[in-house]
Every structure is written in C-alpha cells, then in structure tokens.
Design a protein around this motif. Structure first.
Motif, PDB file in Angstrom:
ATOM      1  N   THR A  68     -14.417  51.123  60.738  1.00  0.00           N
ATOM      2  CA  THR A  68     -13.688  49.937  61.165  1.00  0.00           C
ATOM      3  C   THR A  68     -14.683  48.809  61.348  1.00  0.00           C
ATOM      4  O   THR A  68     -15.758  49.014  61.914  1.00  0.00           O
ATOM      5  CB  THR A  68     -12.980  50.194  62.516  1.00  0.00           C
ATOM      6  N   ALA A  70     -15.322  45.264  63.264  1.00  0.00           N
ATOM      7  CA  ALA A  70     -14.814  44.720  64.524  1.00  0.00           C
ATOM      8  C   ALA A  70     -15.395  43.347  64.777  1.00  0.00           C
ATOM      9  O   ALA A  70     -16.541  43.070  64.424  1.00  0.00           O
ATOM     10  CB  ALA A  70     -15.159  45.653  65.683  1.00  0.00           C
ATOM     11  N   ALA A 106      -7.258  44.338  72.808  1.00  0.00           N
ATOM     12  CA  ALA A 106      -7.624  44.500  71.400  1.00  0.00           C
ATOM     13  C   ALA A 106      -6.429  44.922  70.561  1.00  0.00           C
ATOM     14  O   ALA A 106      -5.465  45.492  71.066  1.00  0.00           O
ATOM     15  CB  ALA A 106      -8.735  45.541  71.254  1.00  0.00           C
ATOM     16  N   TYR A 108      -5.525  45.883  66.008  1.00  0.00           N
ATOM     17  CA  TYR A 108      -6.071  46.188  64.688  1.00  0.00           C
ATOM     18  C   TYR A 108      -5.180  45.624  63.588  1.00  0.00           C
ATOM     19  O   TYR A 108      -3.961  45.614  63.708  1.00  0.00           O
ATOM     20  CB  TYR A 108      -6.131  47.702  64.465  1.00  0.00           C
ATOM     21  N   GLU A 118     -10.822  45.579  63.878  1.00  0.00           N
ATOM     22  CA  GLU A 118     -10.430  45.515  65.279  1.00  0.00           C
ATOM     23  C   GLU A 118     -10.827  44.139  65.790  1.00  0.00           C
ATOM     24  O   GLU A 118     -11.968  43.703  65.590  1.00  0.00           O
ATOM     25  CB  GLU A 118     -11.138  46.580  66.111  1.00  0.00           C
TER      26      GLU A 118
END
Length: 142
Positions: A68, A70, A106, A108, A118
């Motif tokens: 991921t 971020a 947060a 996604y 994210e």
C-alpha cells in the motif's frame, strides 16, 4: 544497503490513463519514453507499462507483492478532501475514512490499476512544512 527508497514504480495497464488519473489528483510529472516520473519529496513515483515492468524484473505477469502506498495529511478534513478528489478522478474507495485504533483518521482508495493508497491523519506523526514525515522515537513514548 542504505536505508532509503529512491523510486517507487507502479506497473500500469495504460500509461496515458494512469498519468491522467494522477494529474487529476494534482500531481505534475514528466513523460519520457512511455514512462512518467513524478517528483514526490525525496523520491520519485514512476508509472510504467505493467508488461515492461514484468519483463524488466524477469517475472511473468504483474507480480503478486501486496503493498500500500500511503500519504499522511495535516487534518481529518484533508483526508476526506483527498479521497473525494481521487473518487472524482476515477478511484474506487475500498475503505471509507474513519477513526483509527491509533487515534487518527484514515481511508483507502484504489487507483484505476488497483494500486492501494491509504490517506491518513495521524496525530503522532508530525509533518514538516514541506510535507516530509519523520518516524517518531517510539521508545520515548513508553
């Protein structure tokens, strides 16, 4: 090996489509030989054809490494703004923004090629004026 990342390359199905998506998020890059380079702080995010990346890496197919990307932002409101902008640009929200176990906020989204992002506000990670993040000294928090 130095503890540093210089480039993150995303294998994409269509370089032009991927470039247009990231430009709609406000990113500005340079395209050279069907490869797009975005300066992202002290590193570069690169968009490159998925088949070319697989060939260059000596693998068959797109690979299976789960990861991921971020981005930490400065407020809860900014989390919502970034996710809304990404959605308008063609992203798919995979997890709506919400409060986190660490006291932050947060959510996604997946870009058009399925790369996960994210977007987070974390009160424990202070951002410098230029947006850079320094990992806090966790041993001092105990």
């Amino acid at each position: 090996m130095e503890q540093r990342i210089s480039l993150i390359t995303l294998g994409v199905a269509d370089v032009a489509r991927a470039k247009a998506f990231y430009e709609q998020l406000g990113w500005r890059g340079q395209e050279v030989e069907e490869t797009v380079f975005f300066q992202a702080g002290g590193l570069a995010l690169v968009l490159w054809g998925r088949d070319k990346l697989a060939e260059d890496a000596g693998i068959e197919g797109p690979g299976t490494g789960a990861m991921t990307l971020a981005q930490n932002v400065r407020s809860q409101a900014e989390v919502d703004e970034v996710i809304a902008t990404a959605t308008k640009a063609g992203a798919t929200v995979t997890k709506p923004a919400r409060e986190t176990f660490y006291g932050g906020y947060a959510g996604y989204f997946a870009d058009p090629d399925g790369h996960l992002w994210e977007i987070a506000w974390n009160p424990g990670f202070t951002l410098a004026k230029d947006g850079s993040l320094t990992v806090p000294d966790f041993s001092a928090m105990n």
